[in-house]
Design an enzyme around this catalytic site. Structure first.
Site, mmCIF file in Angstrom:
data_model
loop_
_atom_site.group_PDB
_atom_site.id
_atom_site.type_symbol
_atom_site.label_atom_id
_atom_site.label_comp_id
_atom_site.label_asym_id
_atom_site.label_seq_id
_atom_site.Cartn_x
_atom_site.Cartn_y
_atom_site.Cartn_z
ATOM 1 N N SER A 288 0.431 -1.455 0.083
ATOM 2 C CA SER A 288 0.364 -0.112 0.321
ATOM 3 C C SER A 288 0.472 1.007 -0.043
ATOM 4 O O SER A 288 1.772 1.454 0.656
ATOM 5 C CB SER A 288 -1.058 0.335 1.481
ATOM 6 O OG SER A 288 -0.417 0.217 2.161
ATOM 7 N N ASP A 289 0.320 2.015 -0.632
ATOM 8 C CA ASP A 289 0.805 3.689 -0.427
ATOM 9 C C ASP A 289 0.105 3.785 1.085
ATOM 10 O O ASP A 289 -0.002 3.635 1.685
ATOM 11 C CB ASP A 289 0.430 4.686 -1.428
ATOM 12 C CG ASP A 289 1.741 5.969 -1.587
ATOM 13 O OD1 ASP A 289 2.537 6.046 -0.735
ATOM 14 O OD2 ASP A 289 1.288 6.530 -2.759
ATOM 15 N N TRP A 290 1.694 5.152 1.537
ATOM 16 C CA TRP A 290 1.457 5.089 2.743
ATOM 17 C C TRP A 290 -0.106 5.425 3.397
ATOM 18 O O TRP A 290 -0.423 6.674 2.439
ATOM 19 C CB TRP A 290 2.537 6.330 3.274
ATOM 20 C CG TRP A 290 3.553 5.443 3.687
ATOM 21 C CD1 TRP A 290 5.011 5.816 4.868
ATOM 22 C CD2 TRP A 290 4.733 4.302 3.267
ATOM 23 N NE1 TRP A 290 5.711 5.207 4.604
ATOM 24 C CE2 TRP A 290 5.549 3.995 4.041
ATOM 25 C CE3 TRP A 290 4.440 3.768 2.240
ATOM 26 C CZ2 TRP A 290 6.310 2.403 4.149
ATOM 27 C CZ3 TRP A 290 5.675 2.071 1.741
ATOM 28 C CH2 TRP A 290 6.432 2.367 2.882
ATOM 29 N N GLY B 172 -2.574 4.899 2.620
ATOM 30 C CA GLY B 172 -3.479 4.322 1.252
ATOM 31 C C GLY B 172 -4.666 3.150 1.391
ATOM 32 O O GLY B 172 -5.781 3.111 0.327
#
Length: 778
Positions: free
Chosen positions: A275-277, A279
């Site tokens: 995941s993006d941070w 996200g």
């Protein structure tokens, strides 16, 4: 707007505040008598080693492997951008991530501030991309990290997008070819590479919110926004990061179609998705859709995932798959087999790494216009005026956000050009203020005036227009009226409106060129280096020309232009841009001739050869570019890039160059079959030195229509059909309130932007060389 502390904490991926670094990176534990860890030091294939490790893991061990360890409300950490904890009993080292795509971020110092990724892509040079990646990998290891969060491979759809400087171009062929080279460079240092962001991440406004929805048709998604991942998967990229936006209404980090059906199924990706941070917006939905690793925190994939496993809403085989996908590339890169010797506080920049930065900055600077003024001749350039605050105190070596890198110091154009004047005995004057009248007075008497203008772009904030600041526009117009011998330098992360510089004799796009900005610029202006950069994006003649000019498209999210992004749009609409994709001038000239399209090869490819000759008096580099059309009967945008080569020739020298168009290159996405298909007929081939200058034409004749890929597999049983249900979302919110708060902060910040970041430990100033003659007006 001043960002409140609580909001600043929520901006997980941005690295905009000083990182509180914890203890050093954990190293593989010594082999204990009761736990021999046979997977460490083994010569068995990585898949076998991963299987042995998995068999020895408990449920707790597996859960620990699929999430980060950042504390609640902490934006990253406990080390670098984030960390998956080490497991001493099983000899599993910590997996430590660091930003970013332009060098080591997270407010680290003692690192090399490389030019922005868009400058690298403007080189059109695969070898430079590999060297660039190797610097990132080497410095990441030196800082104790083993997972680099790059390269970014988002398609540059609109120059107003805040992360445009992180984008690698508007064409998937250019993006994927250089991204593969950069990835190989990163991984050559034993560091895992992360391609990001899956998928159709084209704006900052409303990101990580329900309003941030990229609505894209299937063919466009496959041919444009997903296409770069195909070559990266084939090249063995280790991980792929899902994006903040929704894709056709589904949060990207729980989108089964992009992560599982396409990436893991159609493309055969063997690594892990991350995941993006902050996200993530779901637990069960993300796990079943194909998300393998939560970062930087734990709640979705710790407490919530345990519950889902116990209630049989996530299968245990899915957890095993998540763990296997994470540890296998760790084995591949040797992370298990060597001690992690780096530390976050280490100084990792080197002379050799700085040289790579200079080479990229020089090769990525694009000479857009030159009416005989450049290169400067020291014998006739007896006075020089340098204008603009961007030449000194406001020089930009790096863009903002997670791709921001702090230099030790930046050599500014003001410093380098004043030193050049001192070396040649020329008189020198400068003005870095805002008054157009004073700027004109300073420029009027000089043999040459150099005006440096800038525009800072950053993650978490889109631009609303292509305009330079009012000050820069007025200064440009005043100086070009006062002195016809004006050079304008663009210190920007994207195309801008260059109409205020129409009176200049020379125009260069330097992008964000890194820590040795001034040194490289002086070398280019005085001809010690010959410009060879080519535009990886189109410079529009006006904002109204943009494919996504309408507000419902940008930042509205409607990608109704389809495949007509960048140069394809201009060709389709019959528009003439200010400067075309692929274009760039040199201090020498080249000719292209004798095109021959060879016979179809056994693999369905066609070799395309031509002669390139340097017809000028200087050594220089050029980039022959091969474009192809679909045959009659196939709806498509005109002429798409399929191959290119960067070659250097001595004056009068020539070379026979062979480019290749593959069966896949000649294919289009057939939505009725959910696969790539190469259509029968005559595919027109074009070769030249830009998307609009294609003097050579040939034909590749395809006898029969054939499929060139397997079909996209259906969604696996138990996978997520869309977003998580309302009931599950309530449960997630109850357990993951802190993570939801941080995610909300990421979204909220996209409407307001963030403060500018520190460019260098020693801040750029308006100080000139102490040995320069003449005067300076601050």
């Amino acid at each position: 707007m001043r960002v409140r502390p609580a909001l600043a904490l929520a901006l997980a991926p941005l690295a905009l505040t000083a990182l509180s670094v914890g203890p050093g990176v954990a190293v593989p534990a010594a082999v204990a008598a009761e736990s021999p860890c046979p997977w460490v030091g083994s010569t068995a294939p990585s898949a076998e080693r991963a299987a042995k490790l998995l068999a020895a893991m408990t449920l707790d061990d597996k859960i620990q492997m699929v999430h980060g360890t950042a504390a609640p409300l902490a934006p990253y950490g406990p080390v670098q951008a984030g960390q998956v904890a080490a497991n001493g009993r099983l000899c599993i080292p910590a997996l430590t991530a660091t930003d970013g795509p332009a060098g080591i971020g997270n407010a680290a110092t003692g690192v090399t501030q490389l030019p922005a990724p868009i400058a690298l892509w403007a080189t059109w040079d695969r070898d430079l991309a590999r060297r660039y990646g190797a610097v990132i990998g080497e410095e990441a290891r030196g800082k104790g990290a083993n997972l680099a969060l790059g390269p970014g491979i988002d398609i540059a759809r609109d120059p107003r997008a805040g992360r445009h400087f992180e984008d690698l171009g508007e064409d998937p062929e250019l993006v994927s070819e250089l991204a593969v080279a950069e990835t190989h460079g990163i991984q050559s240092q034993g560091v895992l590479a992360t391609a990001k962001h899956l998928a159709a991440y084209t704006q900052e406004t409303s990101r990580n919110t329900d309003a941030g929805d990229a609505r894209v048709d299937e063919r466009t998604l496959q041919e444009l926004y997903l296409a770069p991942y195909e070559k990266l998967v084939a090249a063995g990229v280790d991980s792929v990061m899902c994006s903040y936006n929704k894709v056709n209404g589904v949060h990207a980090c729980n989108d089964t179609y992009t992560m599982t059906q396409v990436l893991k199924g159609q493309m055969g990706f063997r690594g892990f998705t991350v995941s993006d941070w902050f996200g993530m917006h779901a637990s069960v939905a993300s796990a079943n859709a194909g998300l393998d690793l939560q970062m930087p925190d734990a709640c979705y994939y710790d407490t919530r995932l345990r519950t889902a496993l116990a209630e049989k809403r996530v299968a245990p085989q899915r957890l095993d798959g998540m763990v296997t996908r994470i540890v296998t590339p760790m084995f591949e890169r040797g992370v298990f087999d060597r001690p992690a010797t780096g530390t976050p506080g280490a100084r990792v920049t080197t002379t050799a790494n700085a040289q790579v930065g200079r080479d990229v900055a020089a090769a990525g600077t694009v000479l857009l216009k030159n009416d005989g003024l450049l290169p400067l001749d020291p014998a006739t350039t007896r006075s020089i005026a340098v204008i603009g605050s961007a030449a000194g105190r406001n020089a930009l070596g790096s863009g903002g956000g997670s791709a921001h890198v702090i230099a030790d110091r930046i050599t500014t154009p003001l410093q380098a050009l004043s030193a050049e004047a001192a070396r040649t005995g020329a008189s020198f004057t400068s003005y870095t203020g805002a008054l157009p009248s004073v700027a004109a007075d300073k420029a009027r008497g000089a043999d040459v005036a150099v005006v440096v203008v800038s525009k800072l772009m950053t993650e978490s904030k889109d631009e609303w227009d292509l305009q330079l600041s009012l000050t820069d526009r007025l200064v440009l117009e005043a100086v070009t009226r006062a002195n016809p011998n004006t050079v304008v330098v663009l210190d920007t992360g994207a195309p801008v409106d260059v109409s205020p510089a129409r009176g200049a004799k020379a125009l260069l796009s330097a992008w964000y060129p890194g820590q040795d900005y001034g040194t490289v610029l002086a070398d280019l202006l005085y001809g010690r280096r010959n410009p060879s950069g080519r535009l990886p994006v189109t410079f529009p003649a006006s904002q109204a020309q943009l494919p996504a000019a309408a507000r419902d498209r940008f930042p509205g999210g409607d990608h109704a232009e389809g495949l007509a992004v960048g140069y394809r749009w201009y060709a389709q609409q019959g528009l003439t841009p200010a400067f075309a994709f692929g274009s760039g001038l040199s201090y020498t000239t080249f000719s292209y001739s004798d095109l021959v399209v060879g016979a179809e090869q056994a693999d369905g490819s066609f070799p395309v050869s031509l002669t390139v000759r340097n017809t000028g008096s200087r050594a220089g580099s050029t980039v022959p570019q091969l474009y192809a059309d679909q045959p009659a009967g196939v709806a498509a945008t005109p002429r798409a890039l399929k191959d290119f080569a960067k070659i250097e020739l001595a004056p009068g020298g020539s070379r026979r160059v062979t480019l290749t168009v593959t069966a896949r290159d000649l294919s289009h996405w057939d939505t009725s079959q959910d696969r790539w298909v190469r259509a029968a007929g005559d595919h027109a081939l074009w070769v030249g030195d830009s998307s609009r200058d294609l003097p050579l034409r040939g034909t590749a004749h395809v006898a029969a229509t054939t499929a060139t890929s397997a079909a996209t597999p259906p969604a696996p049983a138990g996978s997520t059909a869309g977003n998580e249900t309302a009931g599950e979302s309530v449960k997630d919110a109850f357990v993951c309130g802190a993570g939801g708060f941080m995610a909300g902060g990421v979204g909220l910040a996209s409407y307001f932007g963030l403060p500018a970041q520190q460019q260098a430990v020693v801040a750029p100033t308006d100080t000139t060389s102490t040995t320069a003659t003449g005067t300076q007006v601050p």
